[in-house]
Design a protein around this motif. Structure first.
Motif, PDB file in Angstrom:
ATOM      1  N   UNK A  18       0.828  -1.210   0.000  1.00  0.00           N
ATOM      2  CA  UNK A  18       0.000   0.000   0.000  1.00  0.00           C
ATOM      3  C   UNK A  18       0.864   1.262   0.000  1.00  0.00           C
ATOM      4  N   UNK A  19       1.946   1.253   0.781  1.00  0.00           N
ATOM      5  CA  UNK A  19       2.826   2.423   0.821  1.00  0.00           C
ATOM      6  C   UNK A  19       3.443   2.694  -0.549  1.00  0.00           C
ATOM      7  N   UNK A  20       3.813   1.625  -1.256  1.00  0.00           N
ATOM      8  CA  UNK A  20       4.383   1.790  -2.599  1.00  0.00           C
ATOM      9  C   UNK A  20       3.331   2.344  -3.552  1.00  0.00           C
ATOM     10  N   UNK A  21       2.103   1.871  -3.436  1.00  0.00           N
ATOM     11  CA  UNK A  21       1.035   2.365  -4.313  1.00  0.00           C
ATOM     12  C   UNK A  21       0.739   3.842  -4.048  1.00  0.00           C
ATOM     13  N   UNK A  22       0.679   4.205  -2.769  1.00  0.00           N
ATOM     14  CA  UNK A  22       0.428   5.604  -2.413  1.00  0.00           C
ATOM     15  C   UNK A  22       1.549   6.500  -2.931  1.00  0.00           C
ATOM     16  N   UNK A  23       2.796   6.058  -2.767  1.00  0.00           N
ATOM     17  CA  UNK A  23       3.937   6.844  -3.245  1.00  0.00           C
ATOM     18  C   UNK A  23       3.862   7.061  -4.750  1.00  0.00           C
ATOM     19  N   UNK A  24       3.489   6.014  -5.494  1.00  0.00           N
ATOM     20  CA  UNK A  24       3.375   6.123  -6.952  1.00  0.00           C
ATOM     21  C   UNK A  24       2.254   7.083  -7.331  1.00  0.00           C
ATOM     22  N   UNK A  25       1.143   7.012  -6.633  1.00  0.00           N
ATOM     23  CA  UNK A  25       0.020   7.907  -6.926  1.00  0.00           C
ATOM     24  C   UNK A  25       0.380   9.365  -6.666  1.00  0.00           C
ATOM     25  N   UNK A  26       1.035   9.589  -5.524  1.00  0.00           N
ATOM     26  CA  UNK A  26       1.360  10.971  -5.178  1.00  0.00           C
ATOM     27  C   UNK A  26       2.430  11.538  -6.104  1.00  0.00           C
ATOM     28  N   UNK A  27       3.343  10.687  -6.579  1.00  0.00           N
ATOM     29  CA  UNK A  27       4.329  11.131  -7.571  1.00  0.00           C
ATOM     30  C   UNK A  27       3.635  11.508  -8.863  1.00  0.00           C
ATOM     31  N   UNK A  28       2.629  10.700  -9.264  1.00  0.00           N
ATOM     32  CA  UNK A  28       1.885  10.991 -10.481  1.00  0.00           C
ATOM     33  C   UNK A  28       1.087  12.285 -10.332  1.00  0.00           C
ATOM     34  N   UNK A  29       0.540  12.517  -9.138  1.00  0.00           N
ATOM     35  CA  UNK A  29      -0.198  13.755  -8.882  1.00  0.00           C
ATOM     36  C   UNK A  29       0.704  14.986  -9.029  1.00  0.00           C
ATOM     37  N   UNK A  30       1.941  14.857  -8.524  1.00  0.00           N
ATOM     38  CA  UNK A  30       2.878  15.982  -8.619  1.00  0.00           C
ATOM     39  C   UNK A  30       3.250  16.267 -10.059  1.00  0.00           C
ATOM     40  N   UNK A  31       3.472  15.170 -10.818  1.00  0.00           N
ATOM     41  CA  UNK A  31       3.805  15.358 -12.232  1.00  0.00           C
ATOM     42  C   UNK A  31       2.646  16.004 -12.985  1.00  0.00           C
ATOM     43  N   UNK A  32       1.425  15.584 -12.634  1.00  0.00           N
ATOM     44  CA  UNK A  32       0.250  16.134 -13.287  1.00  0.00           C
ATOM     45  C   UNK A  32      -0.027  17.568 -12.916  1.00  0.00           C
ATOM     46  N   UNK A  33       0.463  17.973 -11.729  1.00  0.00           N
ATOM     47  CA  UNK A  33       0.222  19.323 -11.277  1.00  0.00           C
ATOM     48  C   UNK A  33       1.211  20.341 -11.821  1.00  0.00           C
TER      49      UNK A  33
END
Length: 248
Positions: free
Chosen positions: A232-247
């Motif tokens: 779960x921690x790895x999935x959350x980290x990947x999502x938040x990295x994608x959010x930053x790239x998208x922002x």
């Protein structure tokens, strides 16, 4: 300024819910259905802290029989994250000192939760006996934190065996619940504080451990939860990295 606003909202909301809850519960005190009701109400504070919380339950989770739910215990934010996952007719086992928290402590007792004196071994064993007796009398489940204390960023701590002794003796399954990392995640002056995933794992049949030991069951469940926590921690980290790239 944002932290002050959040603090004010949480204090006012918590007092209102606790006072209203105490009055409401007086009409049917110690009813185990109250715990999920008010746990979910406190869970509604998660957006106030800028969290996006995702709940994952196995198919058929609404029809599970009596069980002991176990979850990782990280910090005070469990009240707005893990509380969202409490199932109907599930009560928690908490430390006796909670009773002295103004308003909340009284609500905690009136909703039907069990209080345990962790410094008194006889009292702790007595609570386990009460749990087993309750399993035999009515539809009820228990929620416990087998680490026994908040981990506060130290990872998944060693498990105590009380919950596992009770499950084996009562012949009920253990249902692990894993909350992704919230340690140092929430900055009160930051608007968005990312994602939290809470996942309920399939029930662990305790019958297979009846001839082994509660310690082996505890070790097995901890291994399951540790692997899921890393996932779960790895999935959350990947999502938040994608959010930053998208922002950007």
């Amino acid at each position: 300024m944002l932290s002050i606003l959040r603090f004010a909202i949480v204090i006012i909301y918590s007092i209102l819910i606790s006072v209203f809850g105490c009055i409401y519960c007086l009409f049917s005190p110690r009813n185990p259905r109250h715990v999920a009701t008010f746990g979910h109400l406190f869970g509604r504070l998660s957006p106030v802290f800028g969290l996006k919380v995702e709940l994952r339950r196995p198919e058929g989770a609404d029809n599970y029989p009596n069980a002991i739910y176990i979850a990782n215990h990280q910090n005070n934010y469990d009240m707005i994250t893990a509380a969202k996952m409490v199932q109907p007719t599930t009560v928690t086992v908490g430390k006796k000192s909670l009773l002295w928290i103004p308003f909340f402590g009284q609500l905690y007792w009136l909703t039907g939760n069990l209080l345990i004196d962790r410094e008194n071994r006889a009292s702790a064993h007595g609570t386990i006996s009460k749990m087993i007796a309750q399993f035999k009398k009515k539809r009820i489940s228990f929620w416990m934190f087998p680490e026994g204390t908040r981990s506060r960023g130290r990872g998944l701590l060693p498990f105590k065996t009380g919950a596992f002794h009770a499950a084996i003796t009562a012949g009920v399954p253990i249902i692990p619940i894993v909350v992704s990392n919230t340690h140092d995640k929430i900055k009160l002056n930051r608007l968005h504080n990312g994602h939290v995933i809470i996942e309920m794992l399939p029930p662990v049949d305790t019958a297979a451990f009846a001839t082994l030991s509660a310690r082996k069951l505890a070790t097995h469940c901890r291994e399951l939860m540790s692997a899921k926590l890393d996932e779960l921690n790895a999935e959350v980290a990947a999502r938040e990295a994608a959010d930053k790239r998208g922002g950007k």
